[in-house]
Scaffold this motif. Structure first.
Motif, mmCIF file in Angstrom:
data_model
loop_
_atom_site.group_PDB
_atom_site.id
_atom_site.type_symbol
_atom_site.label_atom_id
_atom_site.label_comp_id
_atom_site.label_asym_id
_atom_site.label_seq_id
_atom_site.Cartn_x
_atom_site.Cartn_y
_atom_site.Cartn_z
ATOM 1 N N THR A 117 -24.872 59.297 3.362
ATOM 2 C CA THR A 117 -25.426 59.798 4.466
ATOM 3 C C THR A 117 -24.701 61.230 4.756
ATOM 4 O O THR A 117 -25.451 62.190 5.327
ATOM 5 C CB THR A 117 -24.666 59.115 5.767
ATOM 6 O OG1 THR A 117 -25.151 57.670 5.659
ATOM 7 C CG2 THR A 117 -24.983 59.308 6.985
ATOM 8 N N PHE A 172 -26.949 63.393 2.414
ATOM 9 C CA PHE A 172 -28.204 63.579 2.921
ATOM 10 C C PHE A 172 -28.514 64.696 4.152
ATOM 11 O O PHE A 172 -29.046 65.542 4.103
ATOM 12 C CB PHE A 172 -28.887 62.515 3.470
ATOM 13 C CG PHE A 172 -29.094 61.608 2.410
ATOM 14 C CD1 PHE A 172 -29.430 61.941 1.048
ATOM 15 C CD2 PHE A 172 -29.336 60.238 2.672
ATOM 16 C CE1 PHE A 172 -29.901 61.069 -0.015
ATOM 17 C CE2 PHE A 172 -29.539 59.400 1.611
ATOM 18 C CZ PHE A 172 -29.792 59.757 0.243
ATOM 19 N N ILE A 182 -32.383 59.594 6.670
ATOM 20 C CA ILE A 182 -31.339 59.266 6.157
ATOM 21 C C ILE A 182 -31.051 57.715 6.003
ATOM 22 O O ILE A 182 -30.650 57.102 5.067
ATOM 23 C CB ILE A 182 -30.220 60.177 7.013
ATOM 24 C CG1 ILE A 182 -30.214 61.515 6.542
ATOM 25 C CG2 ILE A 182 -28.742 59.309 6.498
ATOM 26 C CD1 ILE A 182 -29.423 62.307 7.191
#
Length: 191
Positions: free
Chosen positions: A84, A87, A184
């Motif tokens: 996460t 991204f 994401i």
């Protein structure tokens, strides 16, 4: 008025900005000297020729946007949080708008090709490792890494070329934030 002494990094950053605006052909010693308020002599103090500048600029991009980011993410133990964060950083605000698509567009240029190949290999290996850490076997992890990297490149290309008709790929705004959060979430699932 005293002139500021330019560093190789100043010239390399200017070269990357020029490349983002107009590709490899836009990296001109004369144009960059004018942009930086410098002389050609300042350029030749640091670089033997334009190709040496291109190589230095691309290697700086490689270090800053791949090696350094991977190193920073190493402190995050949880693979989903690491993915996460990757991204969010990679698809967030660009330091030089349009740079990544411009580099990819010149993948066959002799100065670009070796650096772009190293970056692509390193990024795909890193993504594959992340998906493996999320529990995927080697082959599915590699497929997911390739899919993810293709989505990343496509996202940046849409931002560069069609942001006015695809506001979801912008760097700011509620629509863009919601779209990025959705992407994401999808990519972090690692099916």
């Amino acid at each position: 008025m005293a002139r500021r002494h330019l560093t190789p990094q100043d010239w390399s950053t200017a070269a990357l900005r020029a490349m983002a605006r107009g590709g490899v052909a836009a990296v001109s010693v004369n144009a960059l000297a004018g942009e930086l308020g410098a002389t050609r002599g300042s350029f030749y103090w640091h670089f033997a020729d334009r190709d040496a500048l291109l190589t230095a600029a691309l290697e700086m991009w490689e270090q800053d946007h791949t090696a350094a980011l991977i190193s920073e993410l190493g402190d995050i133990a949880d693979p989903k949080q690491r993915l996460t964060a990757l991204f969010s950083t990679a698809l967030g605000e660009e330091h030089i708008n349009g740079l990544e698509p411009a580099i990819v567009a010149h993948a066959d240029h002799p100065a670009v090709a070796p650096v772009l190949r190293r970056v692509t290999e390193r990024r795909l290996a890193y993504l594959t490792d992340l998906y493996t850490d999320l529990g995927l076997a080697a082959a599915p992890a590699r497929r997911q890494a390739v899919t993810t990297y293709a989505a990343y490149l496509g996202w940046l290309e849409l931002r560069r070329s069609a942001c006015d008709i695809v506001p979801e790929v912008a760097t700011t705004g509620l629509v863009a934030t919601a779209a990025l959060d959705h992407l994401i979430t999808e990519l972090a699932r690692g099916r």
